[in-house]
Design an enzyme around this catalytic site. Structure first.
Site, short mmCIF file in Angstrom:
data_model
loop_
_atom_site.label_atom_id
_atom_site.label_comp_id
_atom_site.label_asym_id
_atom_site.label_seq_id
_atom_site.Cartn_x
_atom_site.Cartn_y
_atom_site.Cartn_z
N ARG A 148 11.43 52.00 -47.38
CA ARG A 148 11.30 50.54 -47.36
C ARG A 148 12.10 49.93 -46.21
O ARG A 148 11.66 49.00 -45.54
CB ARG A 148 11.75 49.98 -48.71
CG ARG A 148 11.60 48.47 -48.85
CD ARG A 148 11.79 48.06 -50.31
NE ARG A 148 11.78 46.62 -50.45
CZ ARG A 148 12.84 45.88 -50.83
NH1 ARG A 148 13.98 46.48 -51.11
NH2 ARG A 148 12.74 44.58 -50.94
N HIS B 296 10.62 47.55 -43.29
CA HIS B 296 11.16 46.21 -43.06
C HIS B 296 11.74 46.07 -41.65
O HIS B 296 11.69 44.98 -41.08
CB HIS B 296 12.23 45.90 -44.11
CG HIS B 296 11.66 45.51 -45.44
ND1 HIS B 296 12.26 44.58 -46.27
CD2 HIS B 296 10.53 45.91 -46.08
CE1 HIS B 296 11.52 44.44 -47.37
NE2 HIS B 296 10.48 45.25 -47.27
N ASP C 211 13.59 48.80 -34.19
CA ASP C 211 14.75 48.73 -33.31
C ASP C 211 16.08 48.76 -34.06
O ASP C 211 17.13 48.46 -33.50
CB ASP C 211 14.69 47.47 -32.45
CG ASP C 211 14.84 46.19 -33.27
OD1 ASP C 211 14.72 46.25 -34.52
OD2 ASP C 211 15.06 45.11 -32.67
N ASN D 154 15.50 41.20 -48.08
CA ASN D 154 16.24 42.43 -47.80
C ASN D 154 17.52 42.61 -48.61
O ASN D 154 18.19 43.64 -48.48
CB ASN D 154 16.61 42.50 -46.31
CG ASN D 154 15.41 42.80 -45.43
OD1 ASN D 154 14.41 43.34 -45.89
ND2 ASN D 154 15.50 42.44 -44.16
N PRO E 273 5.63 40.85 -45.09
CA PRO E 273 4.59 40.59 -46.09
C PRO E 273 5.21 40.52 -47.49
O PRO E 273 5.98 41.39 -47.87
CB PRO E 273 3.63 41.79 -45.94
CG PRO E 273 4.42 42.83 -45.21
CD PRO E 273 5.42 42.11 -44.37
N HIS F 248 4.29 52.33 -52.03
CA HIS F 248 4.70 51.76 -53.32
C HIS F 248 4.67 52.80 -54.45
O HIS F 248 5.00 52.48 -55.59
CB HIS F 248 3.81 50.57 -53.71
CG HIS F 248 4.07 49.35 -52.89
ND1 HIS F 248 3.26 48.23 -52.92
CD2 HIS F 248 5.07 49.05 -52.01
CE1 HIS F 248 3.74 47.32 -52.10
NE2 HIS F 248 4.84 47.79 -51.53
#
Length: 316
Positions: free
Chosen positions: A59, A63, A71, A91, A158, A188
């Site tokens: 995840r 993200h 990066d 997050n 998203p 998921h």
């Protein structure tokens, strides 16, 4: 296996060529040949101690790539007046940053200033998929670490409430296709979700239904027992699927049964192309794995950094 390797080689040639040779499979061959094995060793050790690490790192990589490219901007700490990505609302539940830190520490001891945090995260994401029973692939390397990380930009991620048009827009803006959307959603199959991510489907869904009518009644009832009152079960939640520590295609099977958690999952059944892909992946784990590998290589090749950080949490 031979077909998969051939497919990956073809994809990698296309991807790396399109990036102007920015990434390559043998990027550290001369400068830090043992980097990958060191990272894999650290990741394996941490996964053995904590089974939540695979979902966390997969995840985290997703993200990271969806904001400024892959990066490692998601790893930066907030500093001064700047609130970093990791402290943005989507997050705050990310964890296992220490795994990347530990891998970085070991790599730095051997090859100081050579291996980027972004590459470590991309390799770790591959490793946790493999350690969870999923496919393996060769990760193109040579990413640089970014110097900018803003919590305000995490609104670009998203959301679990997205409908199909919002999902298409989010993925296409990053050069990702409909197949990438469906295959990457298969991530998921790992992990845990808090009630807040699916409360909208089990309480006050709309003016007509309290519960999302597309959700299987018994599944909805079980979720309501876990998350009984909106906003009153802050730390409660459930596994993404019953085999939430195994990288398999159960996610797609449950989706077709009305047993998905997020609105964004259910949205994949609202368009013919995405629904067909869900059906294909539900009936063939091999097809899912092949598509997932292709999409992970594509997503992780979105670059955007400028340096190789000495410490993954702060810019040089």
């Amino acid at each position: 296996m031979a077909f998969t390797v051939a497919l990956l080689c073809t994809l990698l040639v296309i991807l790396i060529s399109s990036l102007g040779n920015a990434l390559s499979l043998n990027y550290y061959e001369q400068t830090c040949p043992d980097a990958e094995s060191i990272i894999t060793k650290v990741v394996k050790s941490e996964v053995m101690k904590d089974q939540t690490v695979p979902a966390a790192l997969l995840r985290m990589h997703f993200h990271d790539c969806f904001i400024r490219g892959c990066d490692a901007s998601v790893l930066l700490n907030s500093a001064g007046k700047n609130t970093a990505e990791k402290d943005g609302p989507p997050n705050v539940s990310l964890h296992a940053f220490y795994v990347v830190d530990n891998a970085k520490k070991e790599v730095e001891a051997l090859c100081p200033g050579v291996v980027s945090c972004a590459d470590i995260l991309a390799l770790a994401a591959r490793d946790v998929v493999v350690l969870s029973g999923g496919p393996t692939w060769d990760v193109p390397k040579g990413r640089k670490d970014g110097r900018t990380s803003k919590a305000s930009e995490t609104v670009q991620l998203p959301a679990p409430t997205f409908n199909i048009s919002q999902l298409h827009q989010s993925f296409s803006q990053r050069g990702l296709s409909t197949e990438d959307l469906v295959s990457l959603s298969g991530g998921h199959t790992l992990g845990f979700s808090h009630c807040s991510s699916f409360q909208n489907r089990i309480h006050n869904f709309n003016s007509t239904h309290d519960i999302d009518p597309s959700m299987h009644p018994s599944f909805a009832a079980s979720l309501r027992s876990i998350c009984p009152i909106k906003n009153k079960a802050k730390n409660a939640g459930t596994g993404m699927d019953p085999s939430s520590t195994t990288f398999d295609n159960t996610y797609y099977k449950l989706l077709l049964e009305g047993k998905s958690l997020f609105s964004s999952d259910q949205a994949l059944l609202t368009a013919s192309k995405t629904k067909d892909l869900v059906s294909e992946f539900s009936s063939s784990k091999a097809a899912f794995h092949k598509a997932f590998v292709k999409s992970m290589i594509k997503m992780s090749s979105i670059t955007g950094g400028q340096e190789v950080r000495k410490d993954c949490r702060v810019v040089n």
